[in-house]
Design a protein around this motif. Structure first.
Motif, PDB file in Angstrom:
ATOM      1  N   VAL B 356       3.663  -7.479  -2.189  1.00  0.00           N
ATOM      2  CA  VAL B 356       3.771  -6.237  -2.951  1.00  0.00           C
ATOM      3  C   VAL B 356       3.149  -5.089  -2.149  1.00  0.00           C
ATOM      4  O   VAL B 356       3.721  -4.004  -2.048  1.00  0.00           O
ATOM      5  N   ARG B 357       2.004  -5.366  -1.548  1.00  0.00           N
ATOM      6  CA  ARG B 357       1.339  -4.333  -0.741  1.00  0.00           C
ATOM      7  C   ARG B 357       2.248  -3.872   0.398  1.00  0.00           C
ATOM      8  O   ARG B 357       2.431  -2.667   0.611  1.00  0.00           O
ATOM      9  N   GLN B 379      -4.239   0.589   3.000  1.00  0.00           N
ATOM     10  CA  GLN B 379      -3.117  -0.127   2.372  1.00  0.00           C
ATOM     11  C   GLN B 379      -3.541  -0.724   1.035  1.00  0.00           C
ATOM     12  O   GLN B 379      -2.828  -0.619   0.041  1.00  0.00           O
ATOM     13  N   ASP B 380      -4.723  -1.372   1.057  1.00  0.00           N
ATOM     14  CA  ASP B 380      -5.220  -1.991  -0.173  1.00  0.00           C
ATOM     15  C   ASP B 380      -5.435  -0.938  -1.253  1.00  0.00           C
ATOM     16  O   ASP B 380      -5.020  -1.104  -2.401  1.00  0.00           O
ATOM     17  N   GLU B 381      -6.056   0.162  -0.826  1.00  0.00           N
ATOM     18  CA  GLU B 381      -6.366   1.244  -1.751  1.00  0.00           C
ATOM     19  C   GLU B 381      -5.069   1.781  -2.376  1.00  0.00           C
ATOM     20  O   GLU B 381      -4.960   1.925  -3.595  1.00  0.00           O
ATOM     21  N   ILE B 387      -0.340  -0.023  -8.204  1.00  0.00           N
ATOM     22  CA  ILE B 387      -0.198  -1.131  -9.159  1.00  0.00           C
ATOM     23  C   ILE B 387      -0.797  -0.713 -10.503  1.00  0.00           C
ATOM     24  O   ILE B 387      -0.228  -0.966 -11.562  1.00  0.00           O
ATOM     25  N   GLU B 388      -1.933  -0.022 -10.418  1.00  0.00           N
ATOM     26  CA  GLU B 388      -2.594   0.419 -11.631  1.00  0.00           C
ATOM     27  C   GLU B 388      -1.793   1.530 -12.322  1.00  0.00           C
ATOM     28  O   GLU B 388      -1.531   1.477 -13.518  1.00  0.00           O
ATOM     29  N   ASP B 396      -1.353  -8.188  -8.546  1.00  0.00           N
ATOM     30  CA  ASP B 396      -1.801  -8.897  -7.352  1.00  0.00           C
ATOM     31  C   ASP B 396      -1.027  -8.351  -6.153  1.00  0.00           C
ATOM     32  O   ASP B 396       0.158  -8.607  -5.994  1.00  0.00           O
ATOM     33  N   ALA B 397      -1.703  -7.581  -5.329  1.00  0.00           N
ATOM     34  CA  ALA B 397      -1.044  -6.899  -4.214  1.00  0.00           C
ATOM     35  C   ALA B 397      -0.532  -7.877  -3.164  1.00  0.00           C
ATOM     36  O   ALA B 397       0.350  -7.548  -2.386  1.00  0.00           O
ATOM     37  N   GLU B 398      -1.103  -9.083  -3.132  1.00  0.00           N
ATOM     38  CA  GLU B 398      -0.711 -10.028  -2.088  1.00  0.00           C
ATOM     39  C   GLU B 398       0.387 -10.987  -2.542  1.00  0.00           C
ATOM     40  O   GLU B 398       0.793 -11.872  -1.803  1.00  0.00           O
ATOM     41  N   ARG B 399       0.856 -10.825  -3.773  1.00  0.00           N
ATOM     42  CA  ARG B 399       1.931 -11.675  -4.287  1.00  0.00           C
ATOM     43  C   ARG B 399       3.235 -11.338  -3.561  1.00  0.00           C
ATOM     44  O   ARG B 399       3.485 -10.193  -3.223  1.00  0.00           O
ATOM     45  N   ARG B 400       4.064 -12.349  -3.331  1.00  0.00           N
ATOM     46  CA  ARG B 400       5.387 -12.109  -2.750  1.00  0.00           C
ATOM     47  C   ARG B 400       6.203 -11.255  -3.720  1.00  0.00           C
ATOM     48  O   ARG B 400       6.311 -11.594  -4.901  1.00  0.00           O
TER      49      ARG B 400
END
Lengths: 354, 506
Positions: B356-357, B379-381, B387-388, B396-400
């Protein structure tokens, strides 16, 4: 089954690593000295050192191949490009009045590698700009490359006497073979290039979904183009290593068949030929598997006529163990029966749905 | 009715990862009858056809053929049972001859070899039925797309066919070829063949079909006799007017009705592309929410793709902020602040295997170029805040991205474009195939964006939605703009009538 082991099983790279470990164990079983490294005159010796040293040309070529494959492409011309860079470098040195000067050797290497970079860019031009299928586009140079190399050397095997050039493949620094250090440097440089920049993720995006990447504004053409260039450059360096090893430019033998070994290394490492997600780490492991296999075959005294059969058997085992069906089957054996039923809709259906 | 249906599907249910493609759909076909399956994109037409021909397997539901329950292992089994299909994209082998294509898979043999003479004569026979005169030895690729389409149909009916499925067979045919096809359909009908005719050309449906089944968002809306169904009612059933969510959205803010003193961000004059969009004049004003209504095939997506550089225009002028632009790549439009969100999320939107990220930051990263990687912390930020803001679930930003539901994938796509802070956002059916909650959220978000000065072009097949969301409404029909409306001055029924072109027929 503990959760860390489950997580480990899920990691794709565990399969090639497992294969490599098994291969090494087999070797240790048959020759306990396999893992032994001795120090003589401040240099490291041993079977492992040999494998690390000899794997360098394939390593360089495979790193480039991995990135090209990630774009849904393939580069068949790498072996021929090795022949070209060797031929160019050695022809320059052999015609030079000072074959033993460092400047001559560096210049010769520079020109040789520059020329394969240009040939790589030529491949990229055919694929990215003209839209020719990669397998056909690079087949052109696969065919023509050795002819070009033979033209450069005038049809002969050029041999030279040059101490600096010999050092490349046969010298040592800090006890390590220079050839190995060059391979190591290539790994570090390519990994940094790909993962410290956005090249890696953009390459994956192009390989997974070219249409979506275009809509997101990714410069697919430029990226694909430069990756073929990089593949040519790495093949050029590999050609220098090869010719330094035998101190000759053998245009017919240099890198002969290495394109297939490189593809194999990439696939063994867990990168799909369909493109998209790639793993450089897996590719490195794949190269070591192939090189260890070659060493094993020599040691076990497998008659040369049977070498390919032996190699094929190992490859089949590794490739089959990575097939989705087999992996799922293994997964199910390890999972508890409650969670055994996988999702009802396989991926194939998702693709046909549209 | 005394005649028993030849094909009957009951309670068909099918899910693709996250999305419901078919939800409890019943469908039946009678011998000697032409049946049409109607619905917008994503209604489930293709899925239902694929389920009937064995190309897809249903999660639940049964299919009967002559009253007996059948379950096809694959397309070959369905073919063997007498169900022939001609798909929209010609699925023939262009490098083989016409005869080989017609007889593919059942070549006549003699002493183990192919009997070429018999094969050709069989092929000629099949072509004669269709009334097409081509050399059976010529390679298929040497013929026009229309002829290839007819060859595909010849191939389908040269077998012992009892059920013939035609998926948009007329999309590449001209008027004469269509009437030729209709003559053949009537002949087959007289022979007692059950025919499924899928087309988004209403005229053709009304000309040839006896019965219509309407699907919407994977659900069965109903089965109707063509003679008892007014065209405008059919369109309404296809597009739907669920007033259920009407109350959820607060009344549209009072915005200056006319674009009055506002500046046009994008202006198109005579912009067109052969075969897709007729020369079009269009202005998009600062901070406006432009709703676009039109049926499938009206050219609504094609116009959006011209404005955003996805397709290249061959006539007309496009000016952005007063400067002339000719886009050849979406990248160039993005640079000018024009972002396009595609209607086909899976095919050209989401990069399924990336996280997702990575999906959210993709366009921004592409804009910066590959060398200047967005630092991981940034990127995380970015992804966490998007997402929020859009309430993407799971958070979950790391989800496929591929495993998310349709609505959440749509939000990821939106986040990708919004991260670029575009000045014009073109949304092609952003609410299609997603659940009602996500739909309302996206509608609300669009309103907020426009209130903050972004121009939003909102394309939707649901007229209610266009009417509710848009400040101005553009109606497309037959690849051109036929009306520009003030939503406060038109009712749903009026809009429906313009979209369906109720005047002049019925």
């Amino acid at each position: 089954m503990t959760s860390w082991l489950k997580n480990l099983m899920k990691k794709r790279i565990m399969w090639p690593v497992g294969a490599l470990v098994v291969l090494i164990l087999v070797n240790v079983l048959y020759r306990p000295s396999f893992l032994k490294i001795t120090v003589l005159d401040g240099r490291f010796y041993g079977s492992l050192m040999d494998i690390l040293r000899n794997s360098a040309p394939l390593m360089l070529v495979s790193l480039g191949m991995c990135l090209v494959i990630a774009t849904r492409g393939i580069d068949l011309s790498v072996g021929s490009q090795m022949a070209i860079s060797g031929a160019v470098a050695l022809t320059i040195i052999s015609h030079s009045p000072t074959p033993n000067s460092l400047a001559t050797v560096l210049g010769a290497i520079g020109v040789g590698v520059l020329i394969t970079l240009l040939f790589g860019i030529w491949n990229g031009f055919l694929v990215a700009l003209l839209g020719i299928q990669p397998i056909i586009a690079t087949l052109v140079l696969w065919l023509a490359g050795r002819g070009i190399a033979l033209l450069i050397t005038g049809g002969f095997i050029t041999t030279i006497n040059s101490a600096p050039y010999k050092t490349i493949a046969q010298g040592n620094v800090l006890g390590f073979p220079v050839e190995f250090l060059i391979g190591l440097a290539a790994i570090i440089v390519v990994v940094l290039l790909v993962r410290r920049t956005a090249l890696g993720v953009l390459t994956e995006a192009i390989g997974i979904n070219p249409a979506a990447s275009r809509l997101a504004g990714v410069r697919s053409r430029g990226i694909i183009w430069s990756l073929y260039g990089l593949s040519g450059l790495l093949a050029g360096v590999a050609g220098i290593l090869y010719s330094s090893n035998i101190m000759a430019a053998d245009s017919n033998a240099a890198g002969n068949g290495i394109e297939l070994d490189a593809i194999l290394a990439v696939v063994l490492g867990g990168t799909s030929l369909a493109g998209g997600k790639f793993t450089l780490g897996g590719t490195v492991v794949g190269v070591f598997i192939i090189q260890t296999l070659a060493s094993t075959v020599t040691f076990l005294g497998v008659p040369s006529a049977n070498v390919s059969v032996f190699k094929a058997a190992v490859v089949i085992v590794v490739v089959v163990s990575q097939a989705p069906m087999v992996r799922n089957w293994f997964g199910r054996q390890f999972r508890s029966s409650k969670t055994a039923s996988p999702t009802a809709t396989p991926v194939a259906m998702e693709r046909t749905a549209a | 009715m005394d005649v028993a249906p030849i094909v009957e599907v009951l309670g068909a249910h099918l899910r693709f990862t996250g999305d419901v493609a078919l939800d409890d759909v019943d469908f039946r076909m009678f011998p000697g009858e032409v049946h049409s399956l109607m619905g917008e994109n994503g209604a489930g037409k293709s899925t239902l056809i694929k389920a009937m021909t064995g190309a897809l397997r249903l999660d639940a539901g049964t299919m009967r053929l002559d009253g007996k329950v059948v379950s096809f292992s694959g397309p070959a089994a369905a073919l063997h049972a007498g169900i022939s299909t001609v798909y929209q994209e010609v699925d023939l082998l262009p490098n083989l001859s016409v005869a080989e294509n017609i007889m593919l898979g059942r070549e006549p043999r003699r002493f183990g070899h192919i009997d070429w003479a018999l094969m050709r004569s069989e092929a000629v026979k099949a072509l004669a039925v269709m009334g097409i005169d081509v050399d059976p030895r010529s390679p298929l690729s040497s013929h026009s797309l229309a002829t290839q389409q007819l060859v595909a149909i010849a191939r389908a009916i040269s077998r012992d066919v009892r059920v013939l499925i035609l998926d948009e067979p007329t999309s590449s045919l001209d008027q004469d070829e269509v009437s030729e096809l209709f003559r053949i359909i009537r002949e087959l009908k007289a022979r007692g063949v059950a025919i499924l005719f899928v087309s988004h050309f209403l005229e053709q449906v009304y000309e040839i079909c006896d019965r219509i089944t309407v699907l919407r968002n994977g659900k069965l809306i109903g089965e109707y006799k063509t003679t008892e169904m007014l065209r405008i009612d059919l369109v309404q059933k296809m597009l739907g007017s669920d007033s259920a969510n009407l109350t959820v959205i607060e009344a549209r803010e009072q915005s200056p009705a006319g674009p009055g003193g506002r500046k046009a961000v994008v202006a198109a004059r005579g912009l067109g592309r052969r075969g897709a969009t007729l020369p079009t004049d269009l202005d998009i004003f600062e901070g406006e929410l432009l709703g676009v209504a039109g049926l499938l095939g009206s050219g609504r997506s094609e116009l959006a793709r011209l404005l955003s550089g996805v397709d290249i225009s061959d006539t007309g002028v496009l000016t952005v902020h007063g400067r002339r632009r000719h886009f050849r790549q979406p990248r160039q439009a993005l640079r000018e602040g024009i972002a396009y969100s595609t209607e086909s999320r899976k095919v050209e939107g989401i990069v399924a295997e990336l996280s997702v990220r990575e999906n959210i930051t993709l366009a921004l990263q592409a804009d910066r170029g590959w060398i200047r990687r967005i630092p991981r912390a940034r990127q995380d930020e970015l992804s966490v805040s998007w997402i929020e803001a859009l309430d993407i679930r799971p958070a979950d930003a790391e989800r496929r991205a591929g495993v998310l539901s349709g609505g959440n994938q749509q939000k990821v796509l939106l986040a990708r474009l919004l991260a670029l802070a575009p000045r014009v956002l073109i949304l092609d059916e952003p609410t299609r195939g997603i659940d009602i909650g996500a739909k309302v959220e996206i509608q609300r978000l669009i309103g907020d964006l426009a209130a903050n000065g972004m121009s939003v072009v909102f394309i939707s097949a649901e007229l209610e939605e266009v009417l509710r969301v848009g400040h101005r409404i553009l109606v497309l029909r037959d690849r051109e703009i036929v009306a520009v409306l003030d939503p406060d001055a038109v009712t749903f029924e009026m809009l429906l009538a313009i979209v369906a072109k109720a005047d002049g027929d019925d």
